[in-house]
Structures are given as C-alpha cells and as structure tokens.
Scaffold this motif. Structure first.
Motif, PDB file in Angstrom:
ATOM      1  N   UNK A  60     -23.914  22.904 -21.035  1.00 44.28           N
ATOM      2  CA  UNK A  60     -23.306  23.014 -22.293  1.00 44.28           C
ATOM      3  C   UNK A  60     -23.150  22.038 -23.305  1.00 44.28           C
ATOM      4  N   UNK A  61     -23.264  22.234 -24.441  1.00 44.07           N
ATOM      5  CA  UNK A  61     -23.111  21.131 -25.574  1.00 44.07           C
ATOM      6  C   UNK A  61     -21.582  21.626 -26.078  1.00 44.07           C
ATOM      7  N   UNK A  62     -20.583  20.666 -25.441  1.00 37.47           N
ATOM      8  CA  UNK A  62     -19.274  20.866 -25.895  1.00 37.47           C
ATOM      9  C   UNK A  62     -18.570  19.641 -25.986  1.00 37.47           C
ATOM     10  N   UNK A  63     -17.475  19.870 -26.888  1.00 40.02           N
ATOM     11  CA  UNK A  63     -16.450  18.587 -27.047  1.00 40.02           C
ATOM     12  C   UNK A  63     -15.340  18.455 -26.168  1.00 40.02           C
ATOM     13  N   UNK A  64     -15.150  19.778 -25.339  1.00 43.81           N
ATOM     14  CA  UNK A  64     -13.771  19.594 -24.431  1.00 43.81           C
ATOM     15  C   UNK A  64     -13.725  21.008 -23.842  1.00 43.81           C
ATOM     16  N   UNK A  65     -12.578  21.001 -23.186  1.00 47.39           N
ATOM     17  CA  UNK A  65     -12.330  22.230 -22.263  1.00 47.39           C
ATOM     18  C   UNK A  65     -10.808  22.661 -22.318  1.00 47.39           C
ATOM     19  N   UNK A  66     -10.676  23.836 -22.052  1.00 47.96           N
ATOM     20  CA  UNK A  66      -9.154  24.372 -22.000  1.00 47.96           C
ATOM     21  C   UNK A  66      -8.990  25.706 -21.327  1.00 47.96           C
TER      22      UNK A  66
END
Length: 185
Positions: A60-66
C-alpha cells in the motif's frame, strides 16, 4: 515471514482463541470467541502483529494507519513502532466510539500527524460482519482521509469481507479461522 506467522498463530491460540458458546458484538451466536487484545497486549504478540502488518503494508502507498478503539489501539501502536524501527515510519490515529464532547469534539485522535487527503489503512483485530469497520471508515472519510484498505488479524469469514467490498473497502487478513487453526499446529 512464515516463522513469524507460525509464532503468532501459536500465541493467538493460547491467549486469544476460546471455544464454547458466545454472543458476538454483532449479536450473532458463535462456537468460538477471538479476543485479540490478549495477544496484542503481550510483548511478543504485539511485536509479531506489528511486523506482519508492516510487511502487509508494503503493498500500500499510505501515510499512516488507524482503527476503532479499543480493539485497534494496540494494533495501531504496534504498527507505528515497528514501522519506525524498519525505516518506514507510519503515524497512527485512533477512532473514538463517541465524539470527544469537549475541546475539538472530534472522533479521531492523532490527526495532527496527517494532512487532508492522506491515504491510510484501517486496522482491525477481528472482522465478522464488517459493521464496526464501516462505521470507522465513515468517520475517517469525514475527517478528510482516504482509505486504501483494511487489515485484520482474523477474518471470521462470516460476511464481513463481502459487506466491506460493497462499501468500497478491501479486506486483507493475517488469518482466517481455518488458517489460524492450521498454522497453530
């Protein structure tokens, strides 16, 4: 990763997996209960979950998780710490069940680490019907973030994946029940 997954399966079966007669959050009856927090709050278990999720996040190209409190709290913490140690630091956020009620009156905690439009992955301990994840996704989208996917420790394979897909969310899990039982042997 196979060894890490086997170690996690053994811990999950020891600490989190119980057979019997249970009523789930969804109201459904089940012959087993999966309390992932018991393993996620274990030092080795939290580390293994964090490592496996961080490995899955490479897709995944992501900036964070939650994720939604309380089940996702230790998962988010594990991923943020492990991601930092592995050189790809991903911040986290926690979704409240109810708005704060004072101050900023928000649902999400940790938003200072994100910008409008950032792509994130939701983390979940166990997916049954997907209802909690759909609610979480609505709150995340309302906060201005884009959801790239959902990662769970366990997919109970009871309709959650399909319901999430209808809501535009893709689920990937470390284990299904059958995979967990097989891997723990």
């Amino acid at each position: 990763m196979t060894e890490l997954k086997s170690r996690l399966a053994r811990l999950l079966l020891k600490l989190s997996y119980k057979e019997g007669d249970f009523t789930l959050t969804s109201g459904k009856k089940s012959d087993y209960y999966f309390d992932c927090k018991q393993t996620a709050l274990n030092a080795e278990g939290g580390y293994l979950i964090g490592r496996l999720f961080v490995e899955m996040l490479k897709n995944y190209e992501v900036q964070g998780v939650g994720g939604m409190t309380l089940g996702a709290d230790p998962l988010v913490s594990a991923v943020t710490v492990v991601s930092f140690l592995e050189g790809r630091p991903l911040p986290g956020f926690i979704i409240r069940k109810k708005a704060k009620g004072h101050g900023t009156n928000q649902y999400l905690e940790g938003l200072a680490n994100f910008s409008e439009g950032d792509r994130v992955v939701l983390l979940e301990d166990v997916c049954t019907t997907g209802g909690t994840l759909i609610t979480a996704a609505e709150r995340v989208r309302d906060a201005g973030l884009e959801i790239a996917g959902v990662l769970a420790v366990l997919d109970r394979e009871e309709g959650g994946r399909e319901r999430l897909k209808e809501a535009g969310l893709e689920l990937d899990a470390i284990f299904t029940r059958q995979e967990l039982l097989a891997a723990g042997k």
